[in-house]
Design a protein around this motif. Sequence first.
Motif, PDB file in Angstrom:
ATOM      1  N   ALA A  16      56.776-108.865  16.301  1.00 27.62           N
ATOM      2  CA  ALA A  16      55.672-109.655  16.010  1.00 27.62           C
ATOM      3  C   ALA A  16      55.726-111.040  17.095  1.00 27.62           C
ATOM      4  N   ALA A  17      57.102-111.419  17.025  1.00 28.58           N
ATOM      5  CA  ALA A  17      57.242-112.634  17.800  1.00 28.58           C
ATOM      6  C   ALA A  17      56.840-112.259  19.445  1.00 28.58           C
ATOM      7  N   ARG A  18      57.490-110.896  19.928  1.00 20.88           N
ATOM      8  CA  ARG A  18      57.009-110.775  21.195  1.00 20.88           C
ATOM      9  C   ARG A  18      55.689-110.690  21.239  1.00 20.88           C
ATOM     10  N   LEU A  19      54.895-109.951  20.317  1.00 22.80           N
ATOM     11  CA  LEU A  19      53.201-109.987  20.590  1.00 22.80           C
ATOM     12  C   LEU A  19      52.571-111.420  20.927  1.00 22.80           C
ATOM     13  N   PHE A  20      53.215-112.166  19.852  1.00 24.54           N
ATOM     14  CA  PHE A  20      52.619-113.839  19.958  1.00 24.54           C
ATOM     15  C   PHE A  20      52.732-114.115  21.119  1.00 24.54           C
ATOM     16  N   SER A  21      53.900-114.016  21.743  1.00 27.10           N
ATOM     17  CA  SER A  21      54.419-114.777  23.022  1.00 27.10           C
ATOM     18  C   SER A  21      53.411-114.084  24.161  1.00 27.10           C
ATOM     19  N   ALA A  65      44.985-106.315  26.213  1.00 24.53           N
ATOM     20  CA  ALA A  65      45.403-107.313  25.400  1.00 24.53           C
ATOM     21  C   ALA A  65      44.674-107.156  24.235  1.00 24.53           C
ATOM     22  N   ASN A  66      43.481-107.133  24.270  1.00 28.21           N
ATOM     23  CA  ASN A  66      42.695-107.071  22.847  1.00 28.21           C
ATOM     24  C   ASN A  66      43.379-105.846  22.014  1.00 28.21           C
ATOM     25  N   TYR A  67      43.530-104.862  22.801  1.00 27.41           N
ATOM     26  CA  TYR A  67      44.289-103.718  21.874  1.00 27.41           C
ATOM     27  C   TYR A  67      45.759-104.012  21.196  1.00 27.41           C
ATOM     28  N   ASN A  68      46.243-104.714  22.221  1.00 29.25           N
ATOM     29  CA  ASN A  68      47.630-105.277  21.751  1.00 29.25           C
ATOM     30  C   ASN A  68      47.522-106.357  20.551  1.00 29.25           C
ATOM     31  N   VAL A  69      46.278-107.095  20.602  1.00 24.70           N
ATOM     32  CA  VAL A  69      46.225-108.015  19.460  1.00 24.70           C
ATOM     33  C   VAL A  69      45.986-107.389  18.119  1.00 24.70           C
ATOM     34  N   VAL A  70      45.137-106.150  18.132  1.00 23.62           N
ATOM     35  CA  VAL A  70      44.846-105.554  17.092  1.00 23.62           C
ATOM     36  C   VAL A  70      45.728-104.712  16.459  1.00 23.62           C
ATOM     37  N   ILE A  71      46.638-104.168  17.410  1.00 20.71           N
ATOM     38  CA  ILE A  71      47.915-103.267  17.049  1.00 20.71           C
ATOM     39  C   ILE A  71      48.861-104.508  16.167  1.00 20.71           C
ATOM     40  N   CYS A  73      48.135-107.206  14.931  1.00 18.99           N
ATOM     41  CA  CYS A  73      47.791-107.633  13.650  1.00 18.99           C
ATOM     42  C   CYS A  73      48.143-106.592  12.478  1.00 18.99           C
ATOM     43  N   PHE A  74      47.828-105.449  12.888  1.00 17.52           N
ATOM     44  CA  PHE A  74      48.266-104.223  11.848  1.00 17.52           C
ATOM     45  C   PHE A  74      49.538-104.139  11.706  1.00 17.52           C
ATOM     46  N   LEU A  75      50.463-104.412  12.751  1.00 16.29           N
ATOM     47  CA  LEU A  75      51.906-104.437  12.556  1.00 16.29           C
ATOM     48  C   LEU A  75      52.376-105.512  11.558  1.00 16.29           C
ATOM     49  N   LEU A  76      51.769-106.642  11.842  1.00 20.65           N
ATOM     50  CA  LEU A  76      52.109-107.965  10.980  1.00 20.65           C
ATOM     51  C   LEU A  76      51.815-107.539   9.392  1.00 20.65           C
ATOM     52  N   ARG A  77      50.663-106.927   9.459  1.00 23.17           N
ATOM     53  CA  ARG A  77      50.181-106.233   7.941  1.00 23.17           C
ATOM     54  C   ARG A  77      51.399-105.522   7.351  1.00 23.17           C
ATOM     55  N   VAL A  81      53.821-105.711   4.252  1.00 21.05           N
ATOM     56  CA  VAL A  81      53.750-104.755   2.968  1.00 21.05           C
ATOM     57  C   VAL A  81      55.247-104.089   2.797  1.00 21.05           C
ATOM     58  N   THR A  82      55.892-103.708   3.952  1.00 20.62           N
ATOM     59  CA  THR A  82      57.000-103.227   3.865  1.00 20.62           C
ATOM     60  C   THR A  82      58.190-104.192   3.428  1.00 20.62           C
ATOM     61  N   GLU A  83      58.030-105.382   3.729  1.00 18.21           N
ATOM     62  CA  GLU A  83      59.149-106.451   3.269  1.00 18.21           C
ATOM     63  C   GLU A  83      59.087-106.458   1.571  1.00 18.21           C
ATOM     64  N   LYS A  84      57.818-106.369   1.191  1.00 13.29           N
ATOM     65  CA  LYS A  84      57.571-106.324  -0.240  1.00 13.29           C
ATOM     66  C   LYS A  84      58.240-105.247  -0.937  1.00 13.29           C
ATOM     67  N   GLU A  85      57.896-103.974  -0.220  1.00 14.61           N
ATOM     68  CA  GLU A  85      58.527-102.953  -0.825  1.00 14.61           C
ATOM     69  C   GLU A  85      59.861-102.715  -0.848  1.00 14.61           C
ATOM     70  N   LEU A  86      60.438-103.291   0.203  1.00 16.78           N
ATOM     71  CA  LEU A  86      61.972-103.244   0.402  1.00 16.78           C
ATOM     72  C   LEU A  86      62.496-104.145  -0.696  1.00 16.78           C
ATOM     73  N   GLN A  87      61.992-105.244  -0.907  1.00 18.31           N
ATOM     74  CA  GLN A  87      62.536-106.171  -1.972  1.00 18.31           C
ATOM     75  C   GLN A  87      62.303-105.427  -3.271  1.00 18.31           C
ATOM     76  N   LYS A  88      61.409-104.880  -3.612  1.00 19.17           N
ATOM     77  CA  LYS A  88      61.093-104.100  -4.926  1.00 19.17           C
ATOM     78  C   LYS A  88      62.086-102.948  -4.854  1.00 19.17           C
TER      79      LYS A  88
END
Length: 556
Positions: A16-21, A65-71, A73-77, A81-88
């Motif tokens: 995510a950090a790489r995408l934002f940058s 670039a637009n495509y990367n933004v969408v991707i 966002c999806f990855l962030l989402r 979710v994955t982080e929550k799963e892992l915590q559980k």
Amino acid sequence: MDGCSGLNCSAPRRIAARLFSALKRRKVKGRVNVGQRKEDDDDVAPPNHVTRRPDSSSERSGREANYNVVIGCFLLRLVAVTEKELQKMAELRIQMAAVLENVKDELRNKDLFITAKEIESNNGIDGDLELEFDGDLISNKVIFDQPLKCEYVPKEEKYLEGMDRLEAELEAELERLQLHLDASKLSSTHPQQSNGNSSARSYSMSCGEVIDPTIYGEEEECAQLHCGVPPYELERRLHELLESRQEEQIRELEAALASAKQELVDKEREISWWKDTAQLMSIHVQQPSPFGSKLSSACKHEMARAEHNNVTLEMVRDSLIRQEDTIVYSLIERARFPLNPPTYDPSYASIPGFSGSLLELFVKQTEAVQAKAGRYDNPEEHPFFPDNLPPSLVPHYKYPEVLHRAAMSININKLIWDMYFNKLLPSFVSPGDDGNYALTAARDLECLQAISRRIHYGKLVAEVKFRDERKDYEPAIRAQDRFTLTNLLTFTNVEEAVKNRVAKKAMTFGQEVKLGDDGDKGKYKVDPAIVSGLYADWVIPLTKEVEIDYLLRRLD
Ligand SMILES: C=C(O[C@@H]1C=C(C(=O)O)C=C[C@H]1O)C(=O)O
């Protein structure tokens, strides 16, 4: 696990950090290009003219670039979710670890139980079966425990992957525990040499201790697996057998104890009897006879002969003569009253707590009182109702023990009772009823007691005669020859003297005594012929009967 979780969580963040940058860099580039285009348009193109960028590579890069933004966002989402799963999943893992810890504890506790089962089952247990049993036990335990913790366990399918991994770990843990279990069993000693719980329980069973019912529950479960007679059933039967044997032994011991006590009482009685006899013998040897003054000088040789107990035939006969007075007087006293039949009628009075005639009540109650007063401690006295007499309440007087102990068993009062009421009484009392039933009963009892004492005195007569002529009596006694004994003890002249004397006493005692007038001469209160007949028909024969009864037992 936390490390792994950390790694899994840090990777999406870096993406995510790489995408934002990258997006930031593109925005800055875009602004620079727009500024440059504005300057170029202001300089070259008209205001309403839309300028199309002839450069196709820049358009492509914009779409990317637009495509990367969408991707992105999806990855962030997805990352969130994955982080929550892992915590559980991490929480679930902790819970499962706790479950495993419980299972381990259970297995440790079961180690002792299984060892005990191996000892009890001498046929041996199939290892596979046992493992199967243990495995079932563990899985059942896990399944049983799961609902208790399942409030945190997610059920959605999206968690299946994590569950698979945990199951794999759980299986690995179970295998490890199973290996540990096998190692424990291999290291345990042979069942028959073991000092485990089973043998300890068997020992305690033999000591008759109570069995722990909680152990039964486990054994029953195990027995169902092993088939055959369950060990707890064998233990129960053994316990019952031991208990019944011990109860039987207790009963035998109690019976032996009662018998020993009875023997002890008999021996103590015998010892007491011998002690009293020895004491009396020593007293009589040292002291002069109380009857000495009564004896004539002609009888001194007889006294010397019987000095060991100071009883002579003459003394006995003197006593019988004195008793004649009592008997004659008692008959005269009874003759004061008519027959008074209600005295003897059981239906005359309904007495609470008593069934019988007034006479029986009177005699029984009087004998009870006299027994308490020590009357029957005297061997010359014989009760008419000896059963259930109360004991003497007075200090025991040491009567001279002249008689053989067989004398205690001779009591012919029943015969005397029947003779008195059926034969004698109707012959010397007038018929009629004056209502003096209590006095009538009292006089009757006096007659009965006087006659009974005289007749039972035959024991003493026989004893003295036996001692005087022992050589003659012993063969007849041994032969139990009543005829010879009767001949030996009978003195016809003495009997005749007795009959004549009692008649004279009846005349003397029963005459009307008046001053200066002999008008009533020949009228007596009791007919002297009846008194003489009483002696001839009843008193002398019954006295001789007692003498013979006593002599027949004299050598027992
Ligand atoms: C009592 C005696 O023994 C016999 C019984 C008698 C009696 O009962 O009076 C009398 C003489 C004996 O035939 C005795 O010898 O004195």
